[in-house]
Design a protein around this motif. Structure first.
Motif, mmCIF file in Angstrom:
data_model
loop_
_atom_site.group_PDB
_atom_site.id
_atom_site.type_symbol
_atom_site.label_atom_id
_atom_site.label_comp_id
_atom_site.label_asym_id
_atom_site.label_seq_id
_atom_site.Cartn_x
_atom_site.Cartn_y
_atom_site.Cartn_z
ATOM 1 N N UNK A 108 0.827 -1.198 0.000
ATOM 2 C CA UNK A 108 0.000 0.000 0.000
ATOM 3 C C UNK A 108 0.865 1.253 0.000
ATOM 4 N N UNK A 109 1.954 1.210 0.800
ATOM 5 C CA UNK A 109 2.853 2.358 0.845
ATOM 6 C C UNK A 109 3.558 2.554 -0.485
ATOM 7 N N UNK A 110 4.039 1.456 -1.076
ATOM 8 C CA UNK A 110 4.750 1.566 -2.352
ATOM 9 C C UNK A 110 3.839 2.069 -3.457
ATOM 10 N N UNK A 111 2.578 1.705 -3.417
ATOM 11 C CA UNK A 111 1.644 2.078 -4.471
ATOM 12 C C UNK A 111 0.819 3.306 -4.127
ATOM 13 N N UNK A 112 1.194 4.005 -3.052
ATOM 14 C CA UNK A 112 0.481 5.220 -2.680
ATOM 15 C C UNK A 112 0.761 6.321 -3.706
ATOM 16 N N UNK A 113 -0.174 7.243 -3.886
ATOM 17 C CA UNK A 113 0.066 8.359 -4.817
ATOM 18 C C UNK A 113 1.295 9.169 -4.403
ATOM 19 N N UNK A 114 2.118 9.514 -5.390
ATOM 20 C CA UNK A 114 3.315 10.305 -5.120
ATOM 21 C C UNK A 114 3.396 11.459 -6.125
ATOM 22 N N UNK A 115 3.835 12.596 -5.617
ATOM 23 C CA UNK A 115 3.947 13.791 -6.446
ATOM 24 C C UNK A 115 5.068 13.612 -7.470
ATOM 25 N N UNK A 116 4.857 14.160 -8.664
ATOM 26 C CA UNK A 116 5.865 14.068 -9.713
ATOM 27 C C UNK A 116 7.060 14.963 -9.438
ATOM 28 N N UNK A 117 8.143 14.710 -10.148
ATOM 29 C CA UNK A 117 9.376 15.481 -9.963
ATOM 30 C C UNK A 117 9.227 16.886 -10.551
ATOM 31 N N UNK A 118 9.972 17.835 -9.989
ATOM 32 C CA UNK A 118 9.985 19.200 -10.503
ATOM 33 C C UNK A 118 10.954 19.310 -11.679
ATOM 34 N N UNK A 119 10.695 20.268 -12.552
ATOM 35 C CA UNK A 119 11.570 20.567 -13.684
ATOM 36 C C UNK A 119 12.053 22.005 -13.578
ATOM 37 N N UNK A 120 13.176 22.304 -14.225
ATOM 38 C CA UNK A 120 13.703 23.670 -14.237
ATOM 39 C C UNK A 120 14.033 24.071 -15.669
ATOM 40 N N UNK A 121 13.720 25.321 -15.984
ATOM 41 C CA UNK A 121 14.007 25.881 -17.313
ATOM 42 C C UNK A 121 14.745 27.198 -17.111
ATOM 43 N N UNK A 122 15.886 27.385 -17.772
ATOM 44 C CA UNK A 122 16.648 28.619 -17.668
ATOM 45 C C UNK A 122 16.235 29.568 -18.798
ATOM 46 N N UNK A 123 15.802 30.760 -18.408
ATOM 47 C CA UNK A 123 15.295 31.738 -19.374
ATOM 48 C C UNK A 123 16.149 32.991 -19.326
ATOM 49 N N UNK A 249 6.153 20.644 -10.318
ATOM 50 C CA UNK A 249 6.114 22.031 -10.772
ATOM 51 C C UNK A 249 7.250 22.296 -11.750
ATOM 52 N N UNK A 250 7.074 23.332 -12.544
ATOM 53 C CA UNK A 250 8.124 23.816 -13.437
ATOM 54 C C UNK A 250 8.649 25.129 -12.869
ATOM 55 N N UNK A 251 9.967 25.201 -12.645
ATOM 56 C CA UNK A 251 10.581 26.420 -12.139
ATOM 57 C C UNK A 251 11.350 27.089 -13.272
ATOM 58 N N UNK A 252 10.948 28.319 -13.599
ATOM 59 C CA UNK A 252 11.625 29.096 -14.629
ATOM 60 C C UNK A 252 12.654 29.977 -13.928
#
Length: 375
Positions: A108-123, A249-252
């Motif tokens: 149950x713990x392994x299959x629990x919902x987990x937040x996706x990884x964040x991304x970064x974009x350099x502008x 999240x996406x961090x610019x």
């Protein structure tokens, strides 16, 4: 045989905290466990360490030991149960035996919902874009749910099946005999990687991942007043969540190009301005650049080198409040190095009228300039 003091066994003082005890036990357990230490006395040392921690980690038994010594922690017949709750030390025995715990991580713990990884974009922005804000279209590449299999990883028309190795539990268990008794080794199923399911016919688009890489265009609103290092967070625009969890999240991350004329200090814009000796002496009105365009600046008569003239409201807008900084014009008086005959004659006349007296300067110009600009 005389028993050693428990505090001495763990190498801690008598006022050691629970965290100190735990840290000492973890270190010594790794060092003297017989499975990793081949010295003849390793097993006895490990039992001694186990006994010492079993007593000192229990507040009641520790109090009795502190008051009466070894006699205070022994029951009838001189026996004592020196059992440690090893659930706090799963990482130690994971290192020693190659498993990650004692069954505490459930499917149950392994299959629990987990937040996706964040991304970064350099502008990269121009100086003016950072000052006044701008809308920018960017391209990001990220994982998205496979449109062919809808994230199942299986070819359309087929479905994942229960893993035959773990019978759908997502983990495999083995019993291992150690000097402390029987221990259950629990590890993630190598066949299904803990999901409890296997895919007989992987999706031809995502090869069974359930995700496919896609490049998306996104319009980003850059607020006025950003600077180098400013990060703008776009919620939900990162990697997809796992097991139904939210997207990351996406961090610019903003990088501002240098400007031909301007420098920035907080919300103020700095401009170096060269004027001639006549303008500095007599005063003048000159046209100078600002971030808003051309503007007229009045140079007072008698302006000295390094004088800072302030143009209020001509700086950078405050990022999280109203108002703007100022433009600071740092005046540099140019001394001519080549003169015409007429110019030389006029300067010689001026020199005679001003006299030849000289006065020592108490502070250097550089000190004065640093003070004027606030260090």
């Amino acid at each position: 045989m005389t028993q050693r003091d428990y505090y001495e066994v763990l190498g801690v003082p008598k006022n050691a905290s629970n965290e100190d005890l735990k840290s000492a036990f973890r270190r010594l357990a790794r060092q003297y466990h017989p499975d990793v230490n081949s010295e003849p006395d390793a097993e006895e040392r490990f039992k001694e360490i186990n006994e010492a921690y079993a007593v000192l980690s229990d507040s009641d038994r520790r109090a009795a030991y502190d008051r009466y010594g070894h006699a205070g922690v022994r029951g009838p017949g001189g026996t004592t149960d020196f059992t440690v709750d090893f659930s706090d030390f799963a990482d130690i025995f994971g290192d020693l035996f190659g498993f990650g715990g004692f069954g505490r991580t459930s499917r149950r713990t392994r299959n629990a919902p987990r937040r996706g990884a964040d991304l970064q974009y350099r502008l990269e922005l121009s100086f003016e874009e950072a000052v006044f804000g701008v809308e920018k279209e960017i391209e990001i590449t990220r994982d998205e749910v496979c449109a062919t299999c809808q994230g199942s990883g299986a070819e359309p028309g087929t479905s994942p099946v229960r893993c035959s190795t773990c019978n759908g539990n997502g983990e495999v268990r083995q019993v291992r005999q150690t000097i402390l008794g029987s221990m259950v080794q629990v590890s993630t199923c190598p066949t299904c990687n803990g999901s409890g399911e296997t895919i007989a016919s992987p999706c031809h688009t995502c090869q069974g991942r359930g995700l496919e890489r896609r490049t998306r265009k996104k319009v980003v609103n850059i607020p006025a007043g950003v600077d180098n290092g400013t990060q703008i967070r776009l919620a939900g625009e990162g990697q997809p969540g796992v097991n139904g969890g939210p997207n990351g999240s996406l961090y610019v991350a903003v990088q501002v190009k240098s400007h031909k004329f301007f420098r920035r200090r907080d919300n103020d814009v700095l401009l170096d301005l060269d004027i001639n000796i006549a303008q500095a002496t007599l005063g003048a009105e000159v046209e100078i650049p600002t971030v808003d365009g051309k503007a007229t600046l009045k140079i007072p008569g008698g302006t000295q080198p390094g004088k800072v003239l302030r143009m209020r409201g001509k700086g950078v807008p405050h990022l999280r409040s109203n108002g703007r900084g100022d433009q600071l014009v740092i005046v540099n008086v140019e001394i001519p190095t080549r003169l015409t005959n007429e110019q030389r004659r006029l300067f010689e006349q001026l020199a005679k009228s001003l006299g030849s007296d000289v006065r020592p300067q108490e502070r250097s110009f550089l000190d004065w300039l640093k003070e004027t600009l606030g260090g």
